[in-house]
Scaffold this motif. Sequence first.
Motif, short mmCIF file in Angstrom:
data_model
loop_
_atom_site.label_atom_id
_atom_site.label_comp_id
_atom_site.label_asym_id
_atom_site.label_seq_id
_atom_site.Cartn_x
_atom_site.Cartn_y
_atom_site.Cartn_z
N PRO A 92 85.98 124.60 -12.03
CA PRO A 92 84.58 124.16 -11.99
C PRO A 92 83.61 125.28 -12.36
O PRO A 92 83.78 126.43 -11.95
CB PRO A 92 84.38 123.73 -10.53
N ASP A 93 82.62 124.93 -13.16
CA ASP A 93 81.60 125.91 -13.54
C ASP A 93 80.46 125.87 -12.53
O ASP A 93 80.43 125.06 -11.60
CB ASP A 93 81.11 125.65 -14.96
N ASP A 94 79.50 126.77 -12.71
CA ASP A 94 78.39 126.87 -11.76
C ASP A 94 77.58 125.58 -11.69
O ASP A 94 77.09 125.20 -10.62
CB ASP A 94 77.47 128.03 -12.15
N THR A 140 94.16 124.86 -12.73
CA THR A 140 93.61 124.18 -11.56
C THR A 140 92.88 125.19 -10.68
O THR A 140 93.07 126.40 -10.82
CB THR A 140 94.70 123.48 -10.73
N ALA A 141 92.06 124.68 -9.79
CA ALA A 141 91.33 125.53 -8.84
C ALA A 141 91.32 124.86 -7.48
O ALA A 141 91.46 123.63 -7.38
CB ALA A 141 89.91 125.78 -9.33
N TRP A 142 91.14 125.68 -6.44
CA TRP A 142 91.00 125.16 -5.08
C TRP A 142 89.56 125.35 -4.61
O TRP A 142 89.00 126.44 -4.73
CB TRP A 142 91.94 125.88 -4.13
N LEU A 143 88.99 124.30 -4.06
CA LEU A 143 87.66 124.34 -3.47
C LEU A 143 87.76 124.12 -1.97
O LEU A 143 88.66 123.42 -1.50
CB LEU A 143 86.77 123.24 -4.06
N GLU A 144 86.83 124.70 -1.24
CA GLU A 144 86.62 124.34 0.16
C GLU A 144 85.31 123.58 0.23
O GLU A 144 84.26 124.10 -0.17
CB GLU A 144 86.56 125.58 1.05
N MET A 158 83.37 112.49 -5.73
CA MET A 158 82.43 113.58 -6.01
C MET A 158 82.96 114.50 -7.10
O MET A 158 82.25 114.83 -8.06
CB MET A 158 82.14 114.37 -4.74
N THR A 159 84.20 114.95 -6.95
CA THR A 159 84.72 115.88 -7.96
C THR A 159 84.91 115.20 -9.31
O THR A 159 84.68 115.82 -10.35
CB THR A 159 86.05 116.52 -7.50
N ALA A 160 85.28 113.93 -9.30
CA ALA A 160 85.41 113.19 -10.57
C ALA A 160 84.06 113.04 -11.24
O ALA A 160 83.95 113.12 -12.48
CB ALA A 160 86.05 111.83 -10.32
N ALA A 161 83.00 112.84 -10.44
CA ALA A 161 81.66 112.62 -10.99
C ALA A 161 81.15 113.85 -11.74
O ALA A 161 80.33 113.73 -12.66
CB ALA A 161 80.69 112.24 -9.89
N VAL A 162 81.62 115.04 -11.36
CA VAL A 162 81.17 116.26 -12.04
C VAL A 162 82.23 116.76 -13.04
O VAL A 162 82.11 117.86 -13.58
CB VAL A 162 80.80 117.38 -11.04
N GLY A 163 83.27 115.94 -13.27
CA GLY A 163 84.21 116.23 -14.34
C GLY A 163 85.45 117.03 -13.95
O GLY A 163 86.14 117.55 -14.84
#
Length: 206
Positions: A92-94, A140-144, A158-163
């Motif tokens: 994910p980018d900024d 891939t990346a991990w988010l909290e 939510m994550t799908a909506a931002v790509g």
Amino acid sequence: MPRRSLQSSHRYLLFYKPYDVLCQFTDDSPSAAPRRTLKDYIPVPDVYAVGRLDQDSEGLLLLTDDGVLQHRLSDRQFQHPRTYWVQVERIPDDSALKHLRQGVTIQDYRTRPAIVQVLSQEPPLPPRDPPIRFRKSVPTAWLEMTLTEGRNRQVRRMTAAVGFPTLRLVRVNIAHLSLVGLKPGQWRDVQPEELRQLKTLCQLRR
């Protein structure tokens, strides 16, 4: 079997739900193949999950027969935090992170602001069974992510909506309650101090 705490006439349990387990005690689907349910792991009668985790999600569930507390935790006005570790496709980018933090429009609603950060390394989770499907050409990346609401499949949407589609989703905290000390498929009673804090959060008498 875990020992029952002498804390209340009600039961309060924490359970580490494995992947591919229904968040209910019976499978009402007409499907020929039986699916695993909470009954396969928890031999305690008359307790029910507070909120849900989808069949393809993992992590912390709170179960109780305390209807008042269950209602308070399900009521959006109390905004109790839930924290997830989320593996997403690509990095994910900024801009994407900013959207997730500020709120994302999904169908007919906008999500509340969330706390979102990129984890610097893969979190200490047991391997998923079965493992996710990796594409060698796609990182891939991990988010909290910490949310204060729990709409249907919200994190994934939510994550799908931002790509950045979700590949693996694990709930690690419900407010101050944690997965620490549990392995997939294990459960324990909520301890008295944990329950006291939970009732304070829900504005209930101790």
